[in-house]
Design an enzyme around this catalytic site. Structure first.
Site, short mmCIF file in Angstrom:
data_model
loop_
_atom_site.label_atom_id
_atom_site.label_comp_id
_atom_site.label_asym_id
_atom_site.label_seq_id
_atom_site.Cartn_x
_atom_site.Cartn_y
_atom_site.Cartn_z
N LYS A 1 0.77 -1.17 -0.01
CA LYS A 1 -0.01 -0.12 0.01
C LYS A 1 0.85 1.12 0.07
O LYS A 1 1.63 1.47 1.02
CB LYS A 1 -1.01 -0.02 1.18
CG LYS A 1 -2.28 0.78 1.10
CD LYS A 1 -2.82 1.12 2.25
CE LYS A 1 -2.70 2.71 2.56
NZ LYS A 1 -3.27 3.12 3.80
N THR B 1 -8.21 4.50 12.54
CA THR B 1 -8.69 5.22 13.54
C THR B 1 -9.94 5.25 14.32
O THR B 1 -10.11 4.87 15.54
CB THR B 1 -8.32 6.71 13.42
OG1 THR B 1 -6.97 6.61 12.56
CG2 THR B 1 -8.06 7.43 14.60
N ALA C 1 -9.11 6.60 3.31
CA ALA C 1 -8.87 7.40 4.42
C ALA C 1 -9.84 8.08 4.89
O ALA C 1 -10.75 8.65 4.04
CB ALA C 1 -7.66 8.15 4.36
#
Lengths: 267, 336
Positions: A107, A218, A195
């Site tokens: 990635k 997260t 993201a």
């Protein structure tokens, strides 16, 4: 058709490999390795990402214990080049990752700015070209910009991972128009939103728009209950995908009665 | 009274020696790196006793044990500072502060005026903060010296050599990561710190700053010294602090208190904290080669100083009366 049958019939193919779950999980910032392991298990995720750079300070062997832990999950480990600011750094990190994880998947992240963690799209294309030439299967973390996407595909990338919003910002899909355009332009290329997702509804929306998967870190790692949040995202991803395949009704301007009108008695 | 060997003279071992010798046991403390040890994770600590701040999700056990441990610290350590902990965030990172408030207890919200009143060094720089009034801090070297000296005064024999099987009734193994020869699931979590001298700056309590990339804390020590620490990296590497970590730590400290720009660097170092997979501490009841009880006190993660007293008390109660401590004191079935 049951939910399980739906999933089996609708797997995702990335670089020729079949992936059952469309939820990819990052492995940083969890309260403990034990909670990380339980979150991955609960999510059903088959691909977990790991940053080689930060977790392996020193000679590259010191983080081995953490890497061994990740390998023990049974999911495919997808190393990333998080924290790299130049193509050269990212390329070196990718080569180290190939040794450590025995995978040619990478990635690719090349970061332009520490405050926004925005991809450096020039460095990204440069690194993607060189890594593809070196035999890597590159999954680039990019913006939703179509011209960048074209360059990356031209460089040999068979998957793109556009952002929804800056990493860790939990803002959701900031440019739905741009993401729709990208999807429409590349109807058959695997596209994974990488993201900026905060809530499961953000993930569901991405899948409803036809995106092939999402990568979350997260929002799960920093939840008050990571394991439960991992399940919430897994369900949202399933719901979004199923909805996309089922044909979502387009919005309309005027009301339309859901009960039949014809045949009503005229009183 | 039992004859007890303690292995390892870091925070865990010193508290064991202190409490057990205080109860009249015949204690011998072993550490080849000296007493106190010159080669242990405790030597690289900050000394925050942050029972609430450390109680983020997944660490509830440490918080609950930490609250009990604070009472023992208060009872036995005259140099304990009980001025609380202040957590602040810059305006653009308030979301991180809100999250921290939501997942921890024992705090009150404080605004610009209260922050300035608590820590004049931060005056007018922060509008949002959390004050954990019941937390404390200590100075690691001072505390290690104090408890070792007290333990010796109570009859603990200090041996700066490696332990070998003796005729002791009980062995308390506080070796930290070195105990990995017996506890296979232990891993290291690396921490790095910088200690600076700065006579121009005064802080009364540890200050933490929430930040999406570089959460860090600064702990005031005596003689105008400040310990600045941050990292928690999944790594067994005990090598010196890296340029990148140190740059981040120092830039963050300088952003918190610009006057620290004039601070002199006293030293910087790094070590790894012994941790079990769930980051929770344990006392594992095993056996020595000759079949005597060997209690492994380990997995203290980031909470070495905070939790050592309560683990020592649980150990002492077990040795005295076989008292149980569910979840903490466990029989060894080879799973660790």
């Amino acid at each position: 058709m049951t939910l399980a049958q739906t999933k089996t019939a609708d797997s995702l193919s990335i670089y020729g490999e079949t992936v059952g779950s469309r939820l990819l999980l990052g492995t940083s910032q969890y309260p403990s390795p034990d909670i990380l392991r339980r979150s991955v298990e609960a999510s059903g995720s088959e691909i977990v990402t790991v940053s080689l750079r930060r977790e392996s300070s020193g000679d590259g062997k010191a983080g081995q214990r953490f890497f061994d832990l990740l390998k023990s999950f049974g999911a495919r480990v997808l190393p990333n080049t998080a924290g790299c600011h130049t193509a050269r750094e990212a390329i070196t990190t990718a080569h180290m990752a190939r040794e450590v994880f025995e995978t040619d998947w990478i990635k690719l992240e090349v970061i332009a700015n520490d405050d926004t963690l925005q991809p450096d799209v020039y460095g990204l294309v440069d690194a993607a070209e060189k890594l593809t030439r070196d035999g890597f299967k590159v999954l680039p973390y990019c913006t939703e910009d179509l011209s960048v996407a074209q360059r990356l595909v031209g460089a040999g990338c068979q998957v793109l991972m556009p952002w929804a919003a800056p990493i860790g910002s939990a803002r959701g899909l900031m440019n739905p128009y741009g993401l729709r355009t990208l999807r429409a332009f590349y109807p058959d290329l695997p596209l994974i939103v990488d993201a900026g997702l905060g809530a499961p509804s953000h993930a569901a929306l991405a899948l409803e728009m036809g995106y092939d998967g999402v990568l979350i870190n997260t929002a799960v790692a920093k939840a008050a209950d990571s394991v439960a949040m991992a399940v919430a995202f897994a369900k949202a991803v399933e719901a979004g995908r199923l909805a996309y395949r089922s044909g979502i009704m387009p919005p309309r301007d005027m009301a339309s009665p859901s009960s039949p009108v014809a045949g009503l008695a005229l009183l | 009274m039992a004859k007890i060997d303690i292995i390892g003279a870091g925070a865990a071992g010193m508290w064991q020696a202190f409490l057990l010798s205080r109860q009249g046991h015949k204690v011998t403390l072993y550490d080849p790196a000296g007493t106190p040890s010159q080669n242990c994770a405790s030597g690289c600590a900050g000394g925050m006793l942050g029972s609430y701040c450390e109680g983020e999700p997944g660490h509830e056990e440490a918080r609950d044990l930490g609250l009990e441990a604070m009472e023992i610290w208060k009872e036995h350590y005259p140099y304990l500072k009980l001025n609380g902990t202040l957590v602040v965030a810059s305006p653009r990172d308030v979301a991180d502060l809100q999250r921290f408030a939501a997942v921890t207890q024992g705090h009150t919200r404080v605004g610009a005026d209260e922050i300035s009143a608590l820590e004049p060094a931060l005056e007018d720089r922060f509008r949002d903060g959390l004050f954990y009034k019941d937390e404390g801090h200590i100075e690691p070297f001072v505390a290690l010296e104090y408890f070792i000296k007290e333990a010796a005064a109570q009859g603990t024999k200090l041996v700066a050599e490696a332990w070998e099987e003796t005729d002791a009734d009980v062995v308390v193994d506080c070796r930290g990561l070195a105990a990995r020869d017996h506890l296979k699931t232990l891993r290291g979590v690396r921490g790095e710190r910088v200690v600076v001298d700065c006579p121009g700056v005064t802080l009364s309590r540890p200050v933490r700053m929430t930040h999406p990339r570089i959460p860090f804390y600064i702990v005031p020590w005596s003689n105008n010294q400040f310990m600045i620490g941050t990292t928690a990296i999944e790594s067994d590497d005990r090598g010196p602090a890296t340029l990148r970590s140190v740059t981040e730590i120092m830039a963050a400290a300088y952003a918190l208190i610009p006057a620290l720009g004039e601070a002199r660097i006293a030293f910087m170092d790094a070590d790894v904290r012994p941790s079990f997979p769930d980051n929770a501490p344990r006392i594992i009841i095993g056996k020595t080669q000759s079949g005597r009880p060997r209690l492994y006190v380990n997995g203290l993660f980031r909470h070495g100083f905070l939790l050592s007293p309560i683990l020592a008390k649980i150990t002492a109660d077990y040795i005295e009366s076989g008292a149980k401590a569910p979840g903490v004191l466990l029989e060894d079935h080879g799973e660790w």
